[in-house]
Design an enzyme around this catalytic site. Structure first.
Site, PDB file in Angstrom:
ATOM      1  N   CYS A 137       0.797  -1.200   0.052  1.00  0.00           N
ATOM      2  CA  CYS A 137       0.064   0.052   0.046  1.00  0.00           C
ATOM      3  C   CYS A 137       0.657   1.302  -0.035  1.00  0.00           C
ATOM      4  O   CYS A 137       1.392   1.770   0.852  1.00  0.00           O
ATOM      5  CB  CYS A 137      -0.833   0.044   1.321  1.00  0.00           C
ATOM      6  SG  CYS A 137      -1.780   1.302   1.235  1.00  0.00           S
ATOM      7  N   CYS A 140      -0.546   4.296   2.168  1.00  0.00           N
ATOM      8  CA  CYS A 140      -0.297   4.033   3.372  1.00  0.00           C
ATOM      9  C   CYS A 140       1.160   4.110   3.720  1.00  0.00           C
ATOM     10  O   CYS A 140       1.371   4.916   4.950  1.00  0.00           O
ATOM     11  CB  CYS A 140      -0.561   2.533   4.147  1.00  0.00           C
ATOM     12  SG  CYS A 140      -1.964   1.861   3.281  1.00  0.00           S
ATOM     13  N   ASP A 141       2.087   3.765   3.057  1.00  0.00           N
ATOM     14  CA  ASP A 141       3.760   3.523   3.585  1.00  0.00           C
ATOM     15  C   ASP A 141       4.340   4.373   2.752  1.00  0.00           C
ATOM     16  O   ASP A 141       5.724   4.536   3.176  1.00  0.00           O
ATOM     17  CB  ASP A 141       4.069   2.118   3.552  1.00  0.00           C
ATOM     18  CG  ASP A 141       3.033   1.342   4.241  1.00  0.00           C
ATOM     19  OD1 ASP A 141       2.676   1.636   5.313  1.00  0.00           O
ATOM     20  OD2 ASP A 141       2.861   0.128   4.169  1.00  0.00           O
TER      21      ASP A 141
END
Ligand code: NDP
Length: 318
Positions: A137, A140-141
């Site tokens: 992701c 997200c990261d």
């Protein structure tokens, strides 16, 4: 043991839409969020293709709005994971769900909206660096790799989207495409190809993710020439599709070889009475927020109609 008219499993667009409809129909729905409240859209930035948002909307913001809308009509949203499902095969009977491996609850109708989860390549080295350079992701990261070089694997819309997102944070993004072409839509491919700091390597597969404690490089192989090379990278993002979250229903609900639940065409009806399947858990073709929302609506309407058949019993209990 708690007894409910309707339990919804999962909180993506399918689950929330089912909740809005079920709550407005006075089914007093209980909703279990699972491990990823809000579902896949919480891992995306801009949603540009959901009707009604001419300027696009942030994925997590859209999920928050959907949650508020579901709660406004009385949906009881509970943090918890359904770890076991014991469905009845008798029309009108209760289905039993186990929450977080401890609490048992009963429901006349169950609307499944468990969505799908990211797939990984299955390499040992990928597992080794999970959370230490390997991610599924970018949204997200990606921030953790700001100013560093990264590799993205995949050729669909997800890979294209992740690569363009990461290109805004990272000086160099290498995309590994195993065939000689993308599967992603033309507009997304164009965006990738026009981004100067993205390099696409076609016919290229991952041999190994390398590093000490965290990822430092990725060894790849050209599957036409067998030539291997090492790409320096601190981040390794896998974007090769998703697997439906339906394992707990195996052996009870009909599903295809990948695990997508099978519904009667044009409905949310599964092979069991009072159990309805919606969203990505049953959709291997479209997998869009708007189609998930539409099927969530169908699931709730069908649950309502199903309950009407047992109205006297249900009313007596309420
Ligand atoms: P897809 O299933 O569309 O694509 C998966 C990609 O991963 C394929 O190109 C496939 O390659 C590749 N792949 C699979 N296994 C491997 C492997 N072992 N090694 C290397 N590559 C592999 O998944 P997506 O997640 O990209 O998209 C899912 C759905 O969501 C689609 O319908 C898509 O349109 C939609 N979507 C829409 C977005 C948007 O509109 N903003 C954003 C993201 C997704 P191959 O082509 O060789 O099979």
């Amino acid at each position: 043991m708690e007894k409910h008219k309707c339990i919804i499993i999962g909180t993506g667009p399918a689950g929330y839409t089912a909740a809005i409809y079920a709550a407005r129909a006075n089914l007093k729905p209980i909703m279990y969020t699972g491990l990823e409240p809000g579902g896949q859209l919480t891992t995306t930035t801009e949603v540009e293709n959901f009707p009604g948002y001419p300027d696009g909307i942030d994925g997590p913001a859209m999920m928050e709005d959907l949650q508020k809308q579901a709660q406004r009509f009385g949906t009881d949203v509970r943090f918890g994971m359904v770890t076991k499902a014991e469905f009845s095969t008798i029309p009108g009977e209760y289905h039993k769900l186990t929450i977080d491996e401890s609490t048992e609850v009963l429901a006349r109708t169950v609307i499944i909206a468990t969505g799908a989860s990211a797939k990984y390549l299955g390499l040992e080295s990928e597992k080794k660096f999970m959370g230490h350079g390997v991610s599924a992701c970018a949204i997200c990261d990606g921030f953790f790799y700001k100013g560093q070089e990264v590799v993205v694997v995949g050729a669909g819309d997800s890979a294209a989207e992740e690569a363009t997102y990461l290109a805004k944070l990272c000086p160099k993004v290498t995309v590994l495409v195993r065939k000689d072409h993308f599967r992603a839509s033309k507009i997304m491919v164009d965006r990738v190809m026009k981004t100067p700091n993205i390099e696409v390597l076609f016919n290229t597969e991952t041999v190994e993710v390398q590093g000490d404690k965290t990822v430092s490089s990725v060894k790849v192989r050209n599957n036409q020439t067998n030539e291997e090379r090492v790409i320096p990278a601190e981040g390794f993002f896998v974007a090769i599709g998703h697997k439906p979250n339906t394992d707990i229903f195996k052996g009870q609900l009909d599903m295809d070889n990948v695990g997508y639940l099978i519904t009667k065409p044009g409905t949310a009806t599964t092979n069991l009475p009072g159990v309805f399947a919606t969203g990505d858990a049953q959709d291997r073709i479209y997998r869009q927020a708007v189609t998930a929302a539409g099927s969530g609506c169908m699931g709730a309407l069908e649950a309502e109609r199903y309950l009407q058949e047992f109205e006297e019993e249900v009313t007596a209990e309420a």
